[in-house]
Design a protein around this motif. Structure first.
Motif, PDB file in Angstrom:
ATOM      1  N   LEU A 102       0.777  -1.214  -0.039  1.00  0.00           N
ATOM      2  CA  LEU A 102      -0.145   0.028   0.136  1.00  0.00           C
ATOM      3  C   LEU A 102       0.783   1.335  -0.018  1.00  0.00           C
ATOM      4  CD1 LEU A 102      -2.993  -0.900   2.191  1.00  0.00           C
ATOM      5  CD2 LEU A 102      -3.060  -0.666  -0.252  1.00  0.00           C
ATOM      6  N   LYS A 103       1.847   1.159   0.654  1.00  0.00           N
ATOM      7  CA  LYS A 103       2.821   2.290   0.696  1.00  0.00           C
ATOM      8  C   LYS A 103       3.307   2.727  -0.623  1.00  0.00           C
ATOM      9  CE  LYS A 103       7.342   3.666   2.814  1.00  0.00           C
ATOM     10  NZ  LYS A 103       8.406   3.019   3.900  1.00  0.00           N
ATOM     11  N   ASP A 104       3.890   1.552  -1.350  1.00  0.00           N
ATOM     12  CA  ASP A 104       4.297   1.850  -2.774  1.00  0.00           C
ATOM     13  C   ASP A 104       3.145   2.503  -3.796  1.00  0.00           C
ATOM     14  OD1 ASP A 104       6.650   0.769  -2.169  1.00  0.00           O
ATOM     15  OD2 ASP A 104       6.244  -1.006  -2.954  1.00  0.00           O
ATOM     16  N   LEU A 105       1.986   2.106  -3.359  1.00  0.00           N
ATOM     17  CA  LEU A 105       0.674   2.706  -4.041  1.00  0.00           C
ATOM     18  C   LEU A 105       0.263   4.107  -3.726  1.00  0.00           C
ATOM     19  CD1 LEU A 105      -1.312  -0.681  -4.422  1.00  0.00           C
ATOM     20  CD2 LEU A 105       0.173   0.399  -6.097  1.00  0.00           C
ATOM     21  N   ARG A 106       0.847   4.597  -2.535  1.00  0.00           N
ATOM     22  CA  ARG A 106       0.489   5.733  -1.886  1.00  0.00           C
ATOM     23  C   ARG A 106      -0.983   5.779  -1.278  1.00  0.00           C
ATOM     24  NH1 ARG A 106       3.594   7.369  -6.410  1.00  0.00           N
ATOM     25  NH2 ARG A 106       5.561   8.671  -5.793  1.00  0.00           N
ATOM     26  N   VAL A 107      -1.380   4.602  -0.746  1.00  0.00           N
ATOM     27  CA  VAL A 107      -2.585   4.598   0.062  1.00  0.00           C
ATOM     28  C   VAL A 107      -2.153   4.596   1.519  1.00  0.00           C
ATOM     29  CG1 VAL A 107      -4.516   3.078   0.286  1.00  0.00           C
ATOM     30  CG2 VAL A 107      -3.578   3.178  -2.031  1.00  0.00           C
ATOM     31  N   GLU A 108      -3.032   5.281   2.258  1.00  0.00           N
ATOM     32  CA  GLU A 108      -2.652   5.340   3.547  1.00  0.00           C
ATOM     33  C   GLU A 108      -3.595   4.183   4.343  1.00  0.00           C
ATOM     34  OE1 GLU A 108      -3.700   8.480   7.306  1.00  0.00           O
ATOM     35  OE2 GLU A 108      -3.952   8.957   5.047  1.00  0.00           O
ATOM     36  N   VAL A 109      -2.804   3.781   5.453  1.00  0.00           N
ATOM     37  CA  VAL A 109      -3.478   2.680   6.246  1.00  0.00           C
ATOM     38  C   VAL A 109      -3.820   3.056   7.483  1.00  0.00           C
ATOM     39  CG1 VAL A 109      -3.080   0.257   7.569  1.00  0.00           C
ATOM     40  CG2 VAL A 109      -1.803   0.943   4.899  1.00  0.00           C
ATOM     41  N   VAL A 110      -5.183   3.116   7.973  1.00  0.00           N
ATOM     42  CA  VAL A 110      -5.880   3.536   9.082  1.00  0.00           C
ATOM     43  C   VAL A 110      -6.190   2.283   9.974  1.00  0.00           C
ATOM     44  CG1 VAL A 110      -7.742   4.887  10.164  1.00  0.00           C
ATOM     45  CG2 VAL A 110      -6.778   5.447   7.998  1.00  0.00           C
ATOM     46  N   TYR A 111      -5.612   2.472  11.191  1.00  0.00           N
ATOM     47  CA  TYR A 111      -6.142   1.228  12.008  1.00  0.00           C
ATOM     48  C   TYR A 111      -7.092   1.456  13.123  1.00  0.00           C
ATOM     49  CZ  TYR A 111      -1.423  -0.312  10.521  1.00  0.00           C
ATOM     50  OH  TYR A 111      -0.214  -0.657   9.631  1.00  0.00           O
ATOM     51  N   VAL A 112      -7.991   0.712  13.301  1.00  0.00           N
ATOM     52  CA  VAL A 112      -8.921   0.527  14.051  1.00  0.00           C
ATOM     53  C   VAL A 112      -8.414   0.831  15.598  1.00  0.00           C
ATOM     54  CG1 VAL A 112      -9.290  -1.969  14.558  1.00  0.00           C
ATOM     55  CG2 VAL A 112     -11.363  -0.399  14.550  1.00  0.00           C
ATOM     56  N   LEU A 113      -9.116   1.589  16.200  1.00  0.00           N
ATOM     57  CA  LEU A 113      -8.786   1.979  17.706  1.00  0.00           C
ATOM     58  C   LEU A 113      -9.264   1.016  18.960  1.00  0.00           C
ATOM     59  CD1 LEU A 113      -8.340   5.815  17.344  1.00  0.00           C
ATOM     60  CD2 LEU A 113      -6.655   3.926  17.118  1.00  0.00           C
TER      61      LEU A 113
END
Length: 152
Positions: A102-113
């Protein structure tokens, strides 16, 4: 639509006729709740998640963000030390395959809290568990193909 995708897995006995549980890997659009992908397989790994991700991204394009839980496939969590082993790696230093894609695709990862925050992403599993179990019983399907996954 398409800006935030939720990605998750449910490990369940999808048919009462089955001898084993299967993993259902899904991706849904957060806004519309549309199911974009589903794979039913006998194992869960970084590779099966990356393949699922590829299927979604090649068909629907890249979202702005992916919303996932804190599973080790998605993130290295510091402070998981045990009495027997002390880990020195920080989350910033660790390379997690799924996250790197995802980093290579410039997509941010959001983690559930919290588990409660992921509730709306879990609701489709309740429907699928009910629907798939009944369909499998009605049609007599109770075995996964010999490959590691069977697309829905």
């Amino acid at each position: 639509m398409g800006e935030l995708l939720q990605h998750d897995t449910s490990y369940h006995l999808w048919s009462p006729l089955a001898q084993t549980k299967w993993y259902l890997i899904t991706t849904i659009d957060d806004h519309s709740r549309r199911s974009l992908h589903g794979d039913l397989g006998d194992k869960e790994s970084s590779w099966t998640r990356i393949v699922a991700q590829k299927a979604v991204l090649t068909r629907f394009g890249c979202p702005l963000k992916y919303y996932v839980d804190n599973h080790s496939i998605f993130r290295y969590v510091e402070k998981r030390d045990s009495v027997w082993k002390k880990f020195e790696t920080t989350e910033e230093q660790a390379l997690v395959q799924w996250k790197e894609v995802l980093k290579d695709l410039r997509v941010e990862v959001v983690y559930v809290l919290s588990p409660a925050a992921k509730g709306k992403g879990e609701r489709p599993y309740e429907c699928l568990q009910d629907h798939l179990v009944r369909t499998c019983v009605r049609e007599g399907n109770h075995q996964v193909r010999s490959s590691s996954s069977a697309p829905l």
